[in-house]
Scaffold this active site. Structure first.
Site, PDB file in Angstrom:
ATOM      1  CE1 TYR A   3       7.882   7.874  10.159  1.00  0.00           C
ATOM      2  CE2 TYR A   3       8.199  10.292  10.296  1.00  0.00           C
ATOM      3  CZ  TYR A   3       8.137   9.026   9.376  1.00  0.00           C
ATOM      4  OH  TYR A   3       7.904   8.964   8.067  1.00  0.00           O
ATOM      5  CB  SER A  30      10.690  11.581   6.999  1.00  0.00           C
ATOM      6  OG  SER A  30       9.682  12.470   7.421  1.00  0.00           O
ATOM      7  NE  ARG A  37      -0.670   1.046   4.830  1.00  0.00           N
ATOM      8  CZ  ARG A  37      -0.950   0.834   5.998  1.00  0.00           C
ATOM      9  NH1 ARG A  37      -1.742  -0.211   6.267  1.00  0.00           N
ATOM     10  NH2 ARG A  37      -0.226   1.288   7.012  1.00  0.00           N
ATOM     11  CG  ASN A  70       8.126   2.168   0.964  1.00  0.00           C
ATOM     12  OD1 ASN A  70       7.964   3.477   0.978  1.00  0.00           O
ATOM     13  ND2 ASN A  70       7.034   1.535   1.260  1.00  0.00           N
ATOM     14  CE  LYS A 102      10.852   7.091   8.119  1.00  0.00           C
ATOM     15  NZ  LYS A 102      11.036   5.941   7.230  1.00  0.00           N
TER      16      LYS A 102
END
Ligand code: NAI
Length: 247
Positions: A156, A144, A15, A91, A160
């Protein structure tokens, strides 16, 4: 076609940005091992439809990236096809819970790193050993803008930032093996992940996006296809922002 005859492995393929990458890579002539967390008929049917549409092979692989044995088994299954690997796209990723740092347990932070960093690193170790046999390859890591500027969720953003640092360090270490390593830093892209952030975050983000709109998954996939291709043969150790101009 940008990727004619190349073989790619893409994680988080069922997705969002990952699914768009499978389609973009297939449309550019790549064969893809599409890695998802769990088996789904809808996913396999979608791969079958794209095989027919684009005249490439697209094989499902399954592994939870927090399970090292499952990751090793998935790579072994792909290697059993006895084909070279040209491209790895790390990913798959998860967003942290919306909590202030002072209320976040270290175990919760570790669980974010387990997917976003260690899962990607284990896969990169296995995949780049495979690429090194042919002396060529390209790795693309999903970072990100939060990894560059910090964000609202420390675990998070830090995971990254670790991906960005790993991208540059690996680019240095793997250049002699003919392997390029780059990162993509998306801004605000329309997927399930950003849907969960709510309207206020969306409006605040759009207010500082020059193009004034949310990004589409295919717009990230298009840059990944270019970076993975031989057109980007002299590009390594870079972080490419795909963020509509976030200043
Ligand atoms: P998404 O939530 O729609 O998809 C994430 C994918 O990762 C899913 O297919 C999921 O199954 C897979 N995944 C999660 N945990 C896994 C695990 N333990 N094992 C195997 N697979 C696992 O997210 P989206 O938006 O498509 O994001 C893709 C990547 O892009 C992520 O790394 C994300 O951090 C990054 N990104 C996304 C942005 C956005 O605006 N959507 C912005 C910046 C970065």
């Amino acid at each position: 076609m940008l990727l004619a005859g190349k073989n790619a492995l893409i994680t988080g393929a069922a997705r969002g940005i990952g699914a768009a990458m499978v389609e973009a890579f297939a449309a550019e002539g790549a064969n893809v091992w599409a890695l998802a967390r769990s088996q789904s008929d809808a996913f396999e049917n979608a791969l079958g439809d794209m095989e027919t549409r684009y005249g490439v092979w697209l094989k499902p692989l399954y592994a939870d990236l927090t399970d090292p044995a499952a990751v090793t088994a998935a790579i072994r299954l792909a290697m059993a096809d006895k084909l070279p690997l040209d491209i790895l796209v790390n990913n798959a990723g998860i967003m942290a819970a919306d909590k202030p740092f002072q209320l976040t347990a270290i175990a919760e932070m570790e669980s974010i790193f387990r997917v976003n960093f260690f899962g990607a690193m284990q896969l990169t170790q296995l995949a780049t050993r495979w690429m090194a046999r042919k002396g060529r390859g390209a790795v693309i890591n999903l970072a990100s803008i939060a990894g560059q500027n910090g964000g609202s969720r420390l675990d998070y953003s830090a995971s990254k930032a670790a991906i960005i640092s790993a991208t540059k360090t690996l680019a240095r270490e793997l250049a002699p093996q003919g392997i390029r390593v780059n990162a993509l830093a998306p801004g605000f892209i329309q997927t399930d992940m950003t849907q969960a952030l709510g309207d206020k975050v969306t409006q605040d983000t759009l207010a500082r996006t020059l193009l004034g709109r949310i990004g589409k998954t295919h717009e990230v996939a298009a840059v990944a296809a270019f970076l993975a291709s031989d057109r980007a043969a002299y590009v390594t150790a870079q972080v490419w922002n795909v963020d509509g101009g976030m200043l």
